[in-house]
Structures are given as C-alpha cells and as structure tokens.
Write a protein that holds these residues in place. Structure first.
Motif, PDB file in Angstrom:
ATOM      1  N   LEU A 298      13.005 -15.597   6.369  1.00  0.00           N
ATOM      2  CA  LEU A 298      13.985 -16.192   5.454  1.00  0.00           C
ATOM      3  C   LEU A 298      15.430 -15.823   5.773  1.00  0.00           C
ATOM      4  O   LEU A 298      16.349 -16.512   5.336  1.00  0.00           O
ATOM      5  CB  LEU A 298      13.677 -15.749   4.017  1.00  0.00           C
ATOM      6  N   GLY A 299      15.626 -14.731   6.512  1.00  0.00           N
ATOM      7  CA  GLY A 299      16.979 -14.230   6.749  1.00  0.00           C
ATOM      8  C   GLY A 299      17.359 -13.200   5.701  1.00  0.00           C
ATOM      9  O   GLY A 299      16.896 -13.256   4.550  1.00  0.00           O
ATOM     10  N   LYS A 300      18.207 -12.277   6.073  1.00  0.00           N
ATOM     11  CA  LYS A 300      18.544 -11.166   5.175  1.00  0.00           C
ATOM     12  C   LYS A 300      19.305 -11.632   3.937  1.00  0.00           C
ATOM     13  O   LYS A 300      19.147 -11.048   2.863  1.00  0.00           O
ATOM     14  CB  LYS A 300      19.340 -10.106   5.917  1.00  0.00           C
ATOM     15  N   ASP A 301      20.120 -12.691   4.047  1.00  0.00           N
ATOM     16  CA  ASP A 301      20.917 -13.138   2.900  1.00  0.00           C
ATOM     17  C   ASP A 301      20.026 -13.600   1.753  1.00  0.00           C
ATOM     18  O   ASP A 301      20.265 -13.254   0.587  1.00  0.00           O
ATOM     19  CB  ASP A 301      21.861 -14.270   3.315  1.00  0.00           C
ATOM     20  N   THR A 302      18.999 -14.392   2.080  1.00  0.00           N
ATOM     21  CA  THR A 302      18.083 -14.874   1.045  1.00  0.00           C
ATOM     22  C   THR A 302      17.334 -13.715   0.404  1.00  0.00           C
ATOM     23  O   THR A 302      17.229 -13.620  -0.826  1.00  0.00           O
ATOM     24  CB  THR A 302      17.069 -15.877   1.639  1.00  0.00           C
ATOM     25  N   VAL A 303      16.813 -12.810   1.234  1.00  0.00           N
ATOM     26  CA  VAL A 303      16.038 -11.676   0.704  1.00  0.00           C
ATOM     27  C   VAL A 303      16.928 -10.771  -0.143  1.00  0.00           C
ATOM     28  O   VAL A 303      16.532 -10.333  -1.233  1.00  0.00           O
ATOM     29  CB  VAL A 303      15.376 -10.886   1.850  1.00  0.00           C
ATOM     30  N   GLU A 304      18.142 -10.494   0.330  1.00  0.00           N
ATOM     31  CA  GLU A 304      19.065  -9.655  -0.436  1.00  0.00           C
ATOM     32  C   GLU A 304      19.396 -10.298  -1.778  1.00  0.00           C
ATOM     33  O   GLU A 304      19.478  -9.620  -2.806  1.00  0.00           O
ATOM     34  CB  GLU A 304      20.344  -9.420   0.364  1.00  0.00           C
ATOM     35  N   ASN A 305      19.592 -11.614  -1.771  1.00  0.00           N
ATOM     36  CA  ASN A 305      19.922 -12.329  -3.008  1.00  0.00           C
ATOM     37  C   ASN A 305      18.790 -12.223  -4.020  1.00  0.00           C
ATOM     38  O   ASN A 305      19.014 -11.979  -5.212  1.00  0.00           O
ATOM     39  CB  ASN A 305      20.212 -13.795  -2.690  1.00  0.00           C
ATOM     40  N   TRP A 306      17.559 -12.374  -3.550  1.00  0.00           N
ATOM     41  CA  TRP A 306      16.402 -12.274  -4.444  1.00  0.00           C
ATOM     42  C   TRP A 306      16.226 -10.853  -4.963  1.00  0.00           C
ATOM     43  O   TRP A 306      15.884 -10.658  -6.141  1.00  0.00           O
ATOM     44  CB  TRP A 306      15.146 -12.744  -3.715  1.00  0.00           C
TER      45      TRP A 306
ATOM     46  N   TYR B   7       0.840  -1.196   0.000  1.00  0.00           N
ATOM     47  CA  TYR B   7       0.000   0.000   0.000  1.00  0.00           C
ATOM     48  C   TYR B   7       0.876   1.249   0.000  1.00  0.00           C
ATOM     49  O   TYR B   7       1.368   1.672  -1.025  1.00  0.00           O
ATOM     50  CB  TYR B   7      -0.983  -0.047   1.174  1.00  0.00           C
ATOM     51  N   SER B   8       1.132   1.852   1.133  1.00  0.00           N
ATOM     52  CA  SER B   8       1.928   3.082   1.135  1.00  0.00           C
ATOM     53  C   SER B   8       3.420   2.781   1.041  1.00  0.00           C
ATOM     54  O   SER B   8       4.153   3.436   0.313  1.00  0.00           O
ATOM     55  CB  SER B   8       1.636   3.901   2.396  1.00  0.00           C
ATOM     56  N   GLN B   9       3.865   1.765   1.782  1.00  0.00           N
ATOM     57  CA  GLN B   9       5.279   1.401   1.778  1.00  0.00           C
ATOM     58  C   GLN B   9       5.401  -0.107   1.969  1.00  0.00           C
ATOM     59  O   GLN B   9       4.572  -0.719   2.629  1.00  0.00           O
ATOM     60  CB  GLN B   9       6.036   2.122   2.899  1.00  0.00           C
ATOM     61  N   PRO B  10       6.443  -0.718   1.407  1.00  0.00           N
ATOM     62  CA  PRO B  10       6.593  -2.175   1.520  1.00  0.00           C
ATOM     63  C   PRO B  10       7.308  -2.631   2.783  1.00  0.00           C
ATOM     64  O   PRO B  10       7.657  -3.798   2.911  1.00  0.00           O
ATOM     65  CB  PRO B  10       7.443  -2.513   0.277  1.00  0.00           C
ATOM     66  N   HIS B  11       7.525  -1.729   3.739  1.00  0.00           N
ATOM     67  CA  HIS B  11       8.403  -2.030   4.861  1.00  0.00           C
ATOM     68  C   HIS B  11       7.932  -3.236   5.679  1.00  0.00           C
ATOM     69  O   HIS B  11       8.725  -4.091   6.058  1.00  0.00           O
ATOM     70  CB  HIS B  11       8.548  -0.808   5.775  1.00  0.00           C
ATOM     71  N   ALA B  12       6.638  -3.311   5.992  1.00  0.00           N
ATOM     72  CA  ALA B  12       6.149  -4.376   6.869  1.00  0.00           C
ATOM     73  C   ALA B  12       6.332  -5.743   6.226  1.00  0.00           C
ATOM     74  O   ALA B  12       6.835  -6.681   6.857  1.00  0.00           O
ATOM     75  CB  ALA B  12       4.686  -4.138   7.214  1.00  0.00           C
ATOM     76  N   GLN B  13       5.950  -5.886   4.966  1.00  0.00           N
ATOM     77  CA  GLN B  13       6.093  -7.176   4.288  1.00  0.00           C
ATOM     78  C   GLN B  13       7.558  -7.549   4.103  1.00  0.00           C
ATOM     79  O   GLN B  13       7.942  -8.711   4.270  1.00  0.00           O
ATOM     80  CB  GLN B  13       5.369  -7.137   2.938  1.00  0.00           C
ATOM     81  N   LEU B  14       8.372  -6.558   3.784  1.00  0.00           N
ATOM     82  CA  LEU B  14       9.808  -6.814   3.629  1.00  0.00           C
ATOM     83  C   LEU B  14      10.415  -7.257   4.952  1.00  0.00           C
ATOM     84  O   LEU B  14      11.217  -8.208   4.996  1.00  0.00           O
ATOM     85  CB  LEU B  14      10.503  -5.555   3.114  1.00  0.00           C
ATOM     86  N   SER B  15      10.031  -6.601   6.046  1.00  0.00           N
ATOM     87  CA  SER B  15      10.538  -6.982   7.365  1.00  0.00           C
ATOM     88  C   SER B  15      10.134  -8.414   7.714  1.00  0.00           C
ATOM     89  O   SER B  15      10.931  -9.183   8.268  1.00  0.00           O
ATOM     90  CB  SER B  15      10.008  -6.017   8.430  1.00  0.00           C
ATOM     91  N   ASN B  16       8.886  -8.783   7.396  1.00  0.00           N
ATOM     92  CA  ASN B  16       8.419 -10.138   7.684  1.00  0.00           C
ATOM     93  C   ASN B  16       9.204 -11.174   6.888  1.00  0.00           C
ATOM     94  O   ASN B  16       9.536 -12.243   7.409  1.00  0.00           O
ATOM     95  CB  ASN B  16       6.925 -10.256   7.372  1.00  0.00           C
ATOM     96  N   LEU B  17       9.485 -10.864   5.624  1.00  0.00           N
ATOM     97  CA  LEU B  17      10.278 -11.793   4.810  1.00  0.00           C
ATOM     98  C   LEU B  17      11.674 -11.984   5.385  1.00  0.00           C
ATOM     99  O   LEU B  17      12.194 -13.109   5.442  1.00  0.00           O
ATOM    100  CB  LEU B  17      10.374 -11.292   3.371  1.00  0.00           C
ATOM    101  N   ILE B  18      12.303 -10.903   5.821  1.00  0.00           N
ATOM    102  CA  ILE B  18      13.644 -10.997   6.409  1.00  0.00           C
ATOM    103  C   ILE B  18      13.604 -11.832   7.685  1.00  0.00           C
ATOM    104  O   ILE B  18      14.485 -12.664   7.933  1.00  0.00           O
ATOM    105  CB  ILE B  18      14.211  -9.594   6.696  1.00  0.00           C
ATOM    106  N   ALA B  19      12.544 -11.638   8.500  1.00  0.00           N
ATOM    107  CA  ALA B  19      12.422 -12.393   9.749  1.00  0.00           C
ATOM    108  C   ALA B  19      12.265 -13.888   9.488  1.00  0.00           C
ATOM    109  O   ALA B  19      12.772 -14.718  10.249  1.00  0.00           O
ATOM    110  CB  ALA B  19      11.235 -11.866  10.556  1.00  0.00           C
TER     111      ALA B  19
END
Length: 445
Positions: free
Chosen positions: A390-398, A376-388
């Motif tokens: 999957l871990g930051k390495d997986t999310v950064e790689n994608w 909606y306004s910003q992707p921060h919440a969904q991005l934070s949930n993905l990092i929590a």
C-alpha cells in the motif's frame, strides 16, 4: 454490549493456531513419508509425521491433546493412490528435494514456483535464440538439451534449474535423462518431414500446468485427511466469535472454521479441498514467455474463474459497500464503522487484490471500517507486507487515525487449558462504542 458489526478474515495461521498441521512444511514431510511407506496396513497419524513430532513437539503435543489422533488413519488404498500420484508428479519430486531448506509456508512455495517457471522460460528463450543448444542424441528421434545451455550465467541466476528438469525426468513427466543431458518427450517437440526441428514451448508449459493441477489434487486429499481429525471436546470460543460476528471469509482450504465453531455464514475465497476446486499458484504472469503462451493455469485469478470460487468479498458484492452507502445518507449523523478482524493471514502480495479492496475505503471523514490484525510475537512481518503493498503514506494514515490496529492472536491452548488466561481478542475501541439504532439494519451483500 457493543453494537459493532464484525467481519472475520482467516488465513492458514488460523488452522495452525488450532494445532492442525496444514503448513506447507507439514504437507511435504507427510507426503514424503507416504511416498516411502511400505507396510501393508493403513498409515497412522504418528507414521505421517514421524520426523516432525519431536522437532515440533509443542505443536504436535497439543494436536494430540485437542484431537483424537490415535484414531486418525490414512487408509491403505488412499496411501497407494497418493504414492502413484506423488511418484509421477514433477512439482512434488522437485520440491521434496528442498524440504528443510527454508521453504516453510505456502507463500514460500508460490514464490519458488514462480522462480522455477522463470528458469524454464529462460531455457525456452535460449533455445529460441540459438538452435545449437539442441541436438539429436544417437538412437533417438527427438531433441535433447546440450549441457552448454547450463553456463555460468544460467546457473548463477537459476542455480536449481538442472535439478528441476531432473525431477520431472524422475517423474517421467516431460524429460528423460540421458547421461548428463535431458531428452524432451516427443509430445514437446516440433517435427518437419518427420525430423525434430524445435521444441513446442506451449506444449511444455501446458504440461507443467497439468502437473500443478495434479499437485493440487494431492494437496486436497491431504486436507481432507486433516478435516477428518475429530475434536476430543468442544472448544471454548475466542472472544471474537462472540456476539455481532456477521460474516467470515476464509482463505483456507480446510473446514476448520465451520467444523470446530459451527458458524454458518462462511465464504471460502480460495475454494475448499473437499471438491478439489482450490486456488494455489502465482499472483500474475510477469514473464513474457508465459504471457505469449497464455499460461494462465498457473495464476490464482484464472483458477478462481475456472473453479468459480467465492468473489463476494470484492466489489460490487463487498459487504463493506453497504456500510459505506449507508454512511453517505445525509440524515445519518452518527455511525459506527464495521470492523474487519484478520486472523492468520500474512497480508502478502499474493492476495494484494483483497488488501487493496479493504484499504480502498475510508477516503473521507466518515470512515467506513477499522482493521484489526492478529499477530503472534510481533506484528513486524504483516506491517512490512502492508507497507510494501500500500505504501507507507496509506499505512501511516490508517495507523494515525486508529483505523488499523494490531492485537495479539488468541492462544487456543491457554484458552482451553489455562483457567487464568484472559482472552482480549476484540478491539477495546469497539467495546466502548454503542451502535446507533439507524445502523442496525444494514444489509450485507
């Protein structure tokens, strides 16, 4: 034309984007109004949401603009049936006390349910370790909780445990209030030679499971009402619904997607409200008391097994597997990955098994899929949930490989009422790629 193969995954935000009041907060306000209703006629839409129509005026103005709300009524017999079930449901009696207290979403509700269960397990553990917390009230042949069990440490950790017990007492479900004490119903007490000696923790937890099933039935009736909201005019389709959409996987309990857009290839992962077989609960049993008592009725995956809800998104039936297997063919030199669009899902840990399933692909250079998340306004919440999860390495790689993209959610109000609105709800990447002939006939499981 793009030849991209697309899958659409829907969460509750999809219904909310269509101005349907399916949020947890909407449900609780409506049911509190049902419980307090005392007129001898059917309830109108306005009566159901009387305390929300002003505070959420933009939302409900658009609901009235899109749907025939003036014709939507809850029949008097439905009202009376709901009132009976609401009055005796301990979960509803507890959570209605915390309306407007920050429990806004179904994820919040599930998290708070887990905290309440932990509190009950704490009480059970204390009783098993120290029998002096129990006593027999004068004139009774059962057991009661001594008030000293609610010491400072207990209250600090579980500040609402006494309110939780009182709520089940008010509903006459498990406890009876005796002054400031809670008396256990006889069915939750162990007897020896006719004398009460201890509580039956498995009976108590089983009772809480049954009350949750009743709560789910109440919610199913509510969603059935939402599904009766008749659209005024056919809706314009967001761009993502145009050509090449192969399958839809819905985490919702409503019929919104098939009702409004008439799409046939839909799988309801958590069940549908019209058959009362829906999934609503916690993600996993982590408290040892719950594990020891096999209290799996609270857990989503157990409910999925009992209700036989849809598992087609998970392996081995995952449609993504067909793509990946095709890409392993040595004769295939060109391909275009499938794209998964996620609309209205928080990507929270409660559905982590599906998130892990999606992100288990793309393990080599011939990547299988791209993921497009609507925000909606910003992707921060969904991005934070993905990092929590999957871990930051997986999310950064994608993100680095452009396998994960965030796009603003289609605006249903502007799409249908603002001629100047431009819908850009499909990935620009997919528009630039033409699928080679050899990938056109990949079968979906």
């Amino acid at each position: 034309m793009s030849g991209t193969r697309k899958i659409l995954m829907l969460g509750n935000g999809f219904d909310l984007a269509h101005f349907l009041p399916t949020k947890y907060d909407h449900f609780m306000h409506a049911m509190r109004n049902v419980e307090n209703y005392n007129k001898g006629v059917s309830m109108t839409f306005e009566s159901l949401y009387t305390d929300l129509i002003n505070s959420e005026n933009y939302f409900f103005d658009n609901t009235a603009k899109l749907y025939k709300t003036e014709e939507a009524t809850l029949l008097l017999e439905e009202v009376k049936d709901l009132q009976y079930n609401l009055k005796k449901n301990g979960w509803f009696q507890y959570f209605k006390s915390y309306i407007d207290s920050g429990i806004d979403t179904w994820i919040d509700f599930e998290n708070e349910m887990e905290i309440a269960l932990d509190a009950i397990c704490h009480i059970i553990g204390e009783l098993e370790n120290d029998a002096e917390y129990l006593y027999i009230p004068r004139g009774h042949n059962t057991l009661a909780l001594h008030e000293k069990i609610f010491d400072k440490n207990t209250i600090r950790k579980y500040p609402f445990i006494d309110e939780f017990l009182k709520s089940f007492s008010v509903a006459q479900r498990g406890f009876t209030q005796y002054g400031n004490h809670m008396i256990f119903n006889k069915s939750f007490v162990k007897y020896y030679s006719g004398q009460p000696v201890n509580i039956c923790s498995s009976c108590l937890l089983k009772h809480l499971e049954e009350d949750l099933m009743c709560f789910i039935k109440i919610f199913s009736q509510y969603i059935a009402f939402i599904d009766r909201l008749e659209i005024k005019n056919s809706l314009k389709k967001p761009e993502v619904f145009e050509k090449d959409l192969d399958a839809i996987y819905s985490f919702n309990y409503s019929s919104t997607i098939d009702r409004l857009y008439n799409h046939s290839n839909i799988s309801f992962i958590h069940g549908k409200a019209n058959n009362n077989k829906i999934v609503l609960g916690i993600s996993e049993l982590q408290n040892q008391v719950l594990i020891d008592n096999k209290a799996y009725g609270f857990v989503k995956y157990y409910q999925k097994l009992v209700n036989n809800t849809d598992y087609q998104f998970l392996r081995p039936k995952s449609p993504i597997v067909a793509i990946e297997n095709k890409l392993k063919s040595p004769s295939l030199t060109k391909y275009h990955p499938i794209e998964i669009y996620i609309w209205g899902h928080s990507l929270d840990s409660s559905d982590s098994d599906y998130i892990h399933e999606i992100f288990s692909f793309n393990q080599d250079q011939k990547y299988s899929l791209r993921v497009i998340v609507y925000y909606y306004s910003q992707p921060h919440a969904q991005l934070s949930n993905l990092i929590a999860i999957l871990g930051k390495d997986t999310v950064e790689n994608w993100m680095k490989n452009k396998w994960l993209e965030f796009i603003e959610t289609p605006d249903i109000q502007k799409l249908n009422f603002d001629d100047s609105y431009i819908d850009n709800s499909t990935s620009k990447f997919s528009k630039t790629v033409i699928k080679p002939e050899e990938t056109r006939n990949i079968a979906f499981a």
